[in-house]
Write an enzyme that holds these catalytic residues in place. Structure first.
Site: not given
Ligand SMILES: *[C@@H]1O[C@H](CO)[C@@H](O)[C@H](O)[C@H]1NC(C)=O
Length: 326
Positions: A138, A254
């Site tokens: 992940s 992000d």
């Protein structure tokens, strides 16, 4: 009377022009003399100043440096290149490799990396090297809490881009002035899509949008420094639905981190000028449909956070030693 005034103005313009051209000439000759000094004589004192400013800067760097947090996936050659490079950077304290491949790292790569690290562990500096092995693949793995971390700050990086040590040290010193901020090299921006009403619809903008507007509101975690406290906030405090979304879509971890930091600080991130060397050839950003997926993430996270936490700015940090004209 009128002609008189006209003449006077003309005369004044003429003198101003004359004074101006004298100044320009003076400046030009100064430049030439200076250039001659620099390039022909190379006097020791001139070189000495450069050394002195470097020494001054180095002596002001704190003992406690940063930890490298590197995310890698099935690209051992890139990993070797990156680690070999960053191990040579003076502020580096430890290396944490986020490993999410089904097979554990091979003996040969472990041996190679340990050798590289030992090579650069001298003058009382010992670089720690650790693999963080994950069962599940992940993108959230890269933001797991690191136990027993000796530094306060991590330098989060992808395995396919390299920044010179000087750029990393600059970002590190910027971070020291702003401990809570996310400090990075790759800026991105968001804006409101006005065609869809005045709230709720945001658009994600890539590098060209940043270039065109000079504005940004995120720095990507593929090349950014941030406080280690955000790792545990990401893993334990942020709504689990956001982490699930990231895992399922294999994207936007992000952006989630940028939202998290902006929500905690109420302030924009800091973009630092740095030289980028791309050593890999493919990345998800080169695939089609990338920016639509990113826009979806932004809108999804706005709904999860209950507001748009990102703050835009136009400020960029540079190394003043590389700037000649203020
Ligand atoms: C955003 O920040 C507020 C105030 O610090 C906090 O209470 C809230 O939990 C944060 N939201 C998320 C989604 O992390």
């Amino acid at each position: 009377m009128r002609t008189n005034m006209f003449n006077r103005r003309k005369w004044r313009q003429a003198t101003m022009y004359a004074v101006g051209s004298v100044k320009v000439k003076l400046l030009l000759s100064c430049c030439i003399v200076f250039a001659l000094l620099a390039f022909t004589t190379r006097t020791p004192s001139f070189v000495g100043w450069k050394n002195r400013s470097d020494a001054l800067y180095k002596s002001s760097l704190p003992k406690k440096g940063y930890a490298l947090l590197i995310n890698t996936w099935k690209r051992n050659d890139l990993l070797k290149k990156s680690i070999s490079h960053y191990a040579s950077c003076p502020g580096l304290q430890s290396i944490h490799i986020v490993w999410s491949e089904p097979d554990p790292p091979s003996d040969s790569i472990i041996k190679y990396l340990n050798h590289v690290v030992q090579l650069h562990s001298k003058d009382g500096r010992e670089i720690e090297l650790k693999f963080d092995i994950n069962k599940e693949d992940s993108l959230n793995n890269r933001f797991k809490e690191i136990k027993d971390l000796k530094t306060d700050v991590v330098f989060s990086i992808d395995d396919d881009i390299i920044f010179p040590c000087a750029s990393v040290e600059l970002a590190f010193s910027v971070w020291q002035s702003a401990n809570d901020a996310m400090v990075g090299f790759v800026p991105r921006v968001h804006w409101v899509d006005e065609s869809k009403g005045d709230q709720g619809n945001f658009v994600y903008g890539g590098w060209w949008s940043v270039w065109w507007t000079g504005t940004y509101s995120m720095v990507l975690s593929k090349a950014a420094l941030f406080h280690k406290k955000y790792l545990s906030l990401y893993t334990y405090e942020m709504p689990a639905s956001i982490r699930e979304y990231v895992t399922k879509n294999r994207n936007c971890e992000d952006i989630a981190m940028s939202f998290l930091v902006a929500n905690a600080t109420g302030a924009p991130p800091i973009w630092v000028k740095g030289k980028i060397f791309e050593i890999g050839s493919t990345g998800i950003s080169s695939l089609g449909g990338h920016s639509e997926k990113r826009t979806e993430c932004v809108n999804r996270f706005v709904a999860e956070f209950g507001k748009m936490p990102l703050v835009s700015t136009t400020v960029k940090a540079v190394d003043s030693r590389n700037i000649w004209f203020w």
